[in-house]
Design a protein around this motif. Sequence first.
Motif, PDB file in Angstrom:
ATOM      1  N   LEU A 116      37.682  52.528  32.622  1.00  0.00           N
ATOM      2  CA  LEU A 116      36.128  52.437  33.009  1.00  0.00           C
ATOM      3  C   LEU A 116      35.540  51.162  33.366  1.00  0.00           C
ATOM      4  N   ILE A 117      35.161  51.148  34.540  1.00  0.00           N
ATOM      5  CA  ILE A 117      34.397  49.867  35.217  1.00  0.00           C
ATOM      6  C   ILE A 117      32.726  50.103  35.420  1.00  0.00           C
ATOM      7  N   VAL A 118      32.024  49.282  34.839  1.00  0.00           N
ATOM      8  CA  VAL A 118      30.526  49.595  35.191  1.00  0.00           C
ATOM      9  C   VAL A 118      29.955  48.581  36.115  1.00  0.00           C
ATOM     10  N   ASP A 119      28.913  49.119  36.518  1.00  0.00           N
ATOM     11  CA  ASP A 119      28.136  48.428  37.516  1.00  0.00           C
ATOM     12  C   ASP A 119      27.140  47.278  36.836  1.00  0.00           C
ATOM     13  N   LEU A 120      27.155  45.912  37.532  1.00  0.00           N
ATOM     14  CA  LEU A 120      26.308  44.882  36.874  1.00  0.00           C
ATOM     15  C   LEU A 120      25.467  44.586  38.108  1.00  0.00           C
ATOM     16  N   VAL A 121      24.029  44.270  37.626  1.00  0.00           N
ATOM     17  CA  VAL A 121      23.081  43.947  38.734  1.00  0.00           C
ATOM     18  C   VAL A 121      22.266  42.607  38.223  1.00  0.00           C
ATOM     19  N   PRO A 122      23.103  41.394  38.694  1.00  0.00           N
ATOM     20  CA  PRO A 122      22.615  40.233  38.178  1.00  0.00           C
ATOM     21  C   PRO A 122      21.661  39.565  39.224  1.00  0.00           C
ATOM     22  N   ASN A 123      21.501  40.227  40.276  1.00  0.00           N
ATOM     23  CA  ASN A 123      20.687  39.402  41.240  1.00  0.00           C
ATOM     24  C   ASN A 123      19.246  39.460  41.051  1.00  0.00           C
ATOM     25  N   HIS A 124      18.803  40.676  40.647  1.00  0.00           N
ATOM     26  CA  HIS A 124      17.384  41.224  40.236  1.00  0.00           C
ATOM     27  C   HIS A 124      17.484  42.158  39.054  1.00  0.00           C
ATOM     28  N   CYS A 125      16.333  42.141  38.652  1.00  0.00           N
ATOM     29  CA  CYS A 125      16.109  43.455  37.556  1.00  0.00           C
ATOM     30  C   CYS A 125      14.568  44.047  37.994  1.00  0.00           C
ATOM     31  N   SER A 126      14.504  44.984  36.884  1.00  0.00           N
ATOM     32  CA  SER A 126      13.205  45.626  37.315  1.00  0.00           C
ATOM     33  C   SER A 126      11.810  44.864  36.949  1.00  0.00           C
ATOM     34  N   ASP A 127      10.743  45.236  37.598  1.00  0.00           N
ATOM     35  CA  ASP A 127       9.555  44.417  37.358  1.00  0.00           C
ATOM     36  C   ASP A 127       9.101  44.943  35.998  1.00  0.00           C
ATOM     37  N   GLN A 128       9.738  45.811  35.286  1.00  0.00           N
ATOM     38  CA  GLN A 128       9.469  46.225  34.088  1.00  0.00           C
ATOM     39  C   GLN A 128      10.270  45.728  32.985  1.00  0.00           C
ATOM     40  N   HIS A 129      11.045  44.983  33.336  1.00  0.00           N
ATOM     41  CA  HIS A 129      11.885  43.939  32.231  1.00  0.00           C
ATOM     42  C   HIS A 129      11.178  42.943  31.603  1.00  0.00           C
ATOM     43  N   ALA A 130      11.526  42.990  30.170  1.00  0.00           N
ATOM     44  CA  ALA A 130      10.661  42.157  29.360  1.00  0.00           C
ATOM     45  C   ALA A 130      10.457  40.612  29.810  1.00  0.00           C
ATOM     46  N   ALA A 131      11.437  40.147  30.329  1.00  0.00           N
ATOM     47  CA  ALA A 131      11.597  38.676  30.989  1.00  0.00           C
ATOM     48  C   ALA A 131      10.511  38.774  32.084  1.00  0.00           C
ATOM     49  N   PHE A 132      10.438  39.464  32.886  1.00  0.00           N
ATOM     50  CA  PHE A 132       9.498  39.561  34.053  1.00  0.00           C
ATOM     51  C   PHE A 132       8.253  39.805  33.544  1.00  0.00           C
ATOM     52  N   ARG A 133       7.723  40.712  32.483  1.00  0.00           N
ATOM     53  CA  ARG A 133       6.740  41.117  31.980  1.00  0.00           C
ATOM     54  C   ARG A 133       5.914  39.828  31.495  1.00  0.00           C
ATOM     55  N   ALA A 134       6.909  38.797  30.708  1.00  0.00           N
ATOM     56  CA  ALA A 134       6.414  37.698  30.333  1.00  0.00           C
ATOM     57  C   ALA A 134       6.101  36.714  31.030  1.00  0.00           C
ATOM     58  N   ALA A 135       7.020  36.833  32.350  1.00  0.00           N
ATOM     59  CA  ALA A 135       6.480  35.793  33.388  1.00  0.00           C
ATOM     60  C   ALA A 135       5.347  36.045  34.057  1.00  0.00           C
ATOM     61  N   LEU A 136       4.932  37.238  34.267  1.00  0.00           N
ATOM     62  CA  LEU A 136       3.690  37.720  34.808  1.00  0.00           C
ATOM     63  C   LEU A 136       2.416  37.338  33.782  1.00  0.00           C
ATOM     64  N   ALA A 137       2.783  37.059  32.516  1.00  0.00           N
ATOM     65  CA  ALA A 137       1.588  36.815  31.597  1.00  0.00           C
ATOM     66  C   ALA A 137       1.557  35.318  31.253  1.00  0.00           C
TER      67      ALA A 137
END
Length: 578
Positions: A116-137
Amino acid sequence: MSVDTVPAALAGPLTLVHAADHTPGWWRSAVIYQVYPRSFRDLNGDGVGDLAGITAELPQLAELDVDAVWLSPFYRSPQRDAGYDVSDYCDVDPLFGTLDDFDAMMAEAKRLGLRLIVDLVPNHCSDQHAAFRAALAAPADGPERDMFIFRDGLGESGELPPNNWQSHFGGPAWTRITEPDGTAGQWYLHLFDSSQPDFNWDNDAVHAEFERVLRFWLDRGVSGFRVDVAHALVKAPGLPAWGGRADGNSSDGFPGHEAPMFGQPALHDIYRAWRRILAEYGPDRILCAEANVDPLPRLADWVRPDEMHQAFNFPYLHAGLDPHRMRRVVTESLNALDAVGAPTTWVLSNHDVVRHATRFGYDGPAPRDGDGIGPADPQPNAELGRARAAAATMFMLGLPGGAYLYQGEELGLPDGIDIPDHQRQDPTFGRTGGERLGRDGCRVPLPWRAGEPNNGFGSGADPWLPQPESFGALARDTQAASPSSHLNLYRSMLALRRQLRLGEGSLAWLEDWSTDTSLGYLNGTVAVLMNVGHEPLDLPAGTVLLRSSAAAAMNAPEHQLGSGETVWLEIYIEDTES
């Protein structure tokens, strides 16, 4: 066999391109099957596929005789881009199930001998990701902002984007935020949808976070990662303007290798570090790059011995059925990757392109990838498309190296075309005002059992995208019962490919078959011959192992290769050197 040892049945010159390769590594010759979770199988009846549904149908994939399954994103996500907008990389979205469901799926795959191989999405995340929410604040100069690519705007009051980069999905690649105090603020970069902010890979904290993510899934037993837009993580210093294509492919005056958002040198240090992490878990964990770079020899940069194990071969996917283009791509691929000791990969369909059973149903140009096909567009010839798809797949599966299959292609599924606008979910459709239909057509849920609700995809709510009327006749149970079906042709091809070890084999072009309407090569003692012309061609002497015509009920004479057909022919070669 040497180049000078030409079997009498194939009288004519050979051009050797690739010698047989028995280097250890399961992935070097593996067939890997892509599962798109939301469209695979819906077990809980909500209209969307789930992990439990995948687990229930894994025996069908083991029976198909693939080596591994690649799982598109199933992580927590608002699903603005079908899960490629990740809000938590170390949890399962409730839409698909739970971590316990993932572990059960892993256990079943292991029982069946599937990796089993899984997708990894390292270029971007969701704008709901905790790190981006912290960045907005955070304030503009806060360390939280440095996890992403925030910049001040241009113009008198910062009202213009920081540069002219465009999103893959249409429109600018920048969105301006409102600061915590209510004023118009900085802009953030998103190469894709505005809900997908790009990470700043110049920040060591981003590196540390993704190394944590890798270990989380490796500890749960995955065999590796397919890395989404692997060529895009690092951007050129200063973010210089770019007047070329948004996807970084070459255009007049803008060669792809100069695109400032793709293929930057610092990327390779990231993947060397990841490769070292995978090596801690044993020699059989792999990285596969989705690196859409040109020209083709640059692909070798991603699969040097201490970096990725594989990279997708997009030039082959885009080669169509043009014999000259196919030969050039195959030759360049083998030459470039052999030079760094890496295996090639071959692919004809995935979740981002029009299915090849539909693309090949056109005698003229097919719609551009990502644009999709709607009811108002010129329509493909479904029967012709399936026949050509079978021939193209047989040609591909005879090639040495690894191969990727996209769920449903073994059934000869077409794209979904009659999708109402209000049901389309690809962000490309919305961001272009419907000018580009997007990729929903290739993502329509699978038909498993004819006569059941939704053709066996799920017994509850209607599927998240409507199935074409043709899917009933193409359902897996219907095809399983028909010896001449597309499904049973795939089963035969994959079984023979493994038995004959074609993935580990050699390649020599048969020059007499390299024409405007045909192409042929020798892999060991198997001749793979394809006819894309309108007239039948005489076959050389040998034993017919398999013909692609089984999927299209075509009836060429035994000694001829029909129009739009491929054959695997066993050639007996007398050893003149012993």
